[in-house]
Motif scaffolding. Structure first.
Motif, PDB file in Angstrom:
ATOM      1  N   GLU A 199     -20.461  54.137  33.161  1.00  0.00           N
ATOM      2  CA  GLU A 199     -20.278  52.802  33.359  1.00  0.00           C
ATOM      3  C   GLU A 199     -20.535  52.643  35.122  1.00  0.00           C
ATOM      4  N   ARG A 200     -21.123  51.479  34.889  1.00  0.00           N
ATOM      5  CA  ARG A 200     -21.818  51.392  35.596  1.00  0.00           C
ATOM      6  C   ARG A 200     -20.697  50.456  36.650  1.00  0.00           C
ATOM      7  N   ARG A 201     -19.264  49.535  36.625  1.00  0.00           N
ATOM      8  CA  ARG A 201     -18.237  48.795  36.878  1.00  0.00           C
ATOM      9  C   ARG A 201     -17.817  49.293  37.578  1.00  0.00           C
ATOM     10  N   ALA A 202     -16.832  49.373  38.541  1.00  0.00           N
ATOM     11  CA  ALA A 202     -15.946  51.083  39.279  1.00  0.00           C
ATOM     12  C   ALA A 202     -14.257  50.681  39.041  1.00  0.00           C
ATOM     13  N   ASP A 203     -13.795  49.468  38.062  1.00  0.00           N
ATOM     14  CA  ASP A 203     -12.624  49.471  37.644  1.00  0.00           C
ATOM     15  C   ASP A 203     -12.726  50.017  36.139  1.00  0.00           C
ATOM     16  N   ILE A 204     -13.693  50.509  35.530  1.00  0.00           N
ATOM     17  CA  ILE A 204     -13.379  51.723  34.213  1.00  0.00           C
ATOM     18  C   ILE A 204     -13.738  52.661  34.746  1.00  0.00           C
ATOM     19  N   HIS A 205     -14.422  53.118  35.167  1.00  0.00           N
ATOM     20  CA  HIS A 205     -14.233  54.366  36.109  1.00  0.00           C
ATOM     21  C   HIS A 205     -12.904  55.003  36.125  1.00  0.00           C
ATOM     22  N   GLU A 206     -12.614  53.976  37.454  1.00  0.00           N
ATOM     23  CA  GLU A 206     -11.513  54.412  37.647  1.00  0.00           C
ATOM     24  C   GLU A 206     -10.075  54.056  36.571  1.00  0.00           C
ATOM     25  N   ALA A 207      -9.969  53.529  35.812  1.00  0.00           N
ATOM     26  CA  ALA A 207      -9.186  53.617  34.031  1.00  0.00           C
ATOM     27  C   ALA A 207      -8.990  54.911  33.640  1.00  0.00           C
ATOM     28  N   PHE A 208     -10.756  55.352  33.548  1.00  0.00           N
ATOM     29  CA  PHE A 208     -10.928  57.039  32.864  1.00  0.00           C
ATOM     30  C   PHE A 208      -9.983  57.624  33.961  1.00  0.00           C
ATOM     31  N   SER A 209      -9.928  57.736  34.885  1.00  0.00           N
ATOM     32  CA  SER A 209      -9.739  58.286  35.841  1.00  0.00           C
ATOM     33  C   SER A 209      -7.892  57.981  35.623  1.00  0.00           C
ATOM     34  N   VAL A 210      -7.457  57.358  35.872  1.00  0.00           N
ATOM     35  CA  VAL A 210      -5.655  57.728  35.746  1.00  0.00           C
ATOM     36  C   VAL A 210      -5.829  57.612  34.103  1.00  0.00           C
ATOM     37  N   LEU A 211      -6.183  57.686  33.378  1.00  0.00           N
ATOM     38  CA  LEU A 211      -6.342  58.010  31.776  1.00  0.00           C
ATOM     39  C   LEU A 211      -6.629  59.525  31.958  1.00  0.00           C
ATOM     40  N   ALA A 212      -7.294  60.045  32.129  1.00  0.00           N
ATOM     41  CA  ALA A 212      -7.465  61.738  32.366  1.00  0.00           C
ATOM     42  C   ALA A 212      -5.953  62.272  33.101  1.00  0.00           C
TER      43      ALA A 212
END
Length: 144
Positions: free
Chosen positions: A125-138
């Protein structure tokens, strides 16, 4: 996010994590790889949600906090004192890494659990908010 000097200027991501004694993630933040750990210390402490116990008010803060030498700065210690959290931070140049490793492996194990998800190991992901959402999901999947 930001260039990582060890990766010769290529962008990198760092995951900041707070866990309980069993290794379950309580809070996670994402920054650039060139941001020092101590810069987000207070924000990471404040992002820990309240934990409901059997009776009474929900407990907001942990009793004590173990951290590595990257957090051995006076303002990190003062932030813990203001929140009435016992300080268990290894001192740079004084304490050996072996003593802290007894508690630190819990966080390292949780980071290994998060690294088992390919989306977090290789950042697509280029956007940090999407990557952070995947981190929270993990983190949710690890808690489940």
């Amino acid at each position: 996010m930001g260039p990582n000097p060890t990766d010769r200027g290529r962008p990198g991501t760092k995951h900041h994590l707070v866990t309980d004694a069993a290794g379950l993630p309580l809070a996670v933040l994402i920054t650039g790889a060139n941001v020092h750990d101590c810069k987000l210390f207070e924000e990471l402490l404040d992002s820990v949600p309240a934990v409901k116990g059997p009776r009474g008010r929900p407990r907001k803060r942990p009793e004590k906090l173990h951290a590595d030498k990257g957090y051995d700065f006076p303002f990190c210690r003062q932030a813990l004192h203001r929140r009435r959290i016992k300080v268990r931070i290894a001192r740079r140049g004084r304490d050996s890494s072996n003593r802290l490793g007894r508690q630190r492996w819990v966080v390292e194990r949780t980071l290994a659990w998060l690294a088992s998800y390919r989306r977090l190991t290789v950042r697509y992901e280029r956007r940090a908010d999407i990557h952070e959402a995947f981190s929270v999901l993990a983190c949710v999947l690890v808690c489940h």
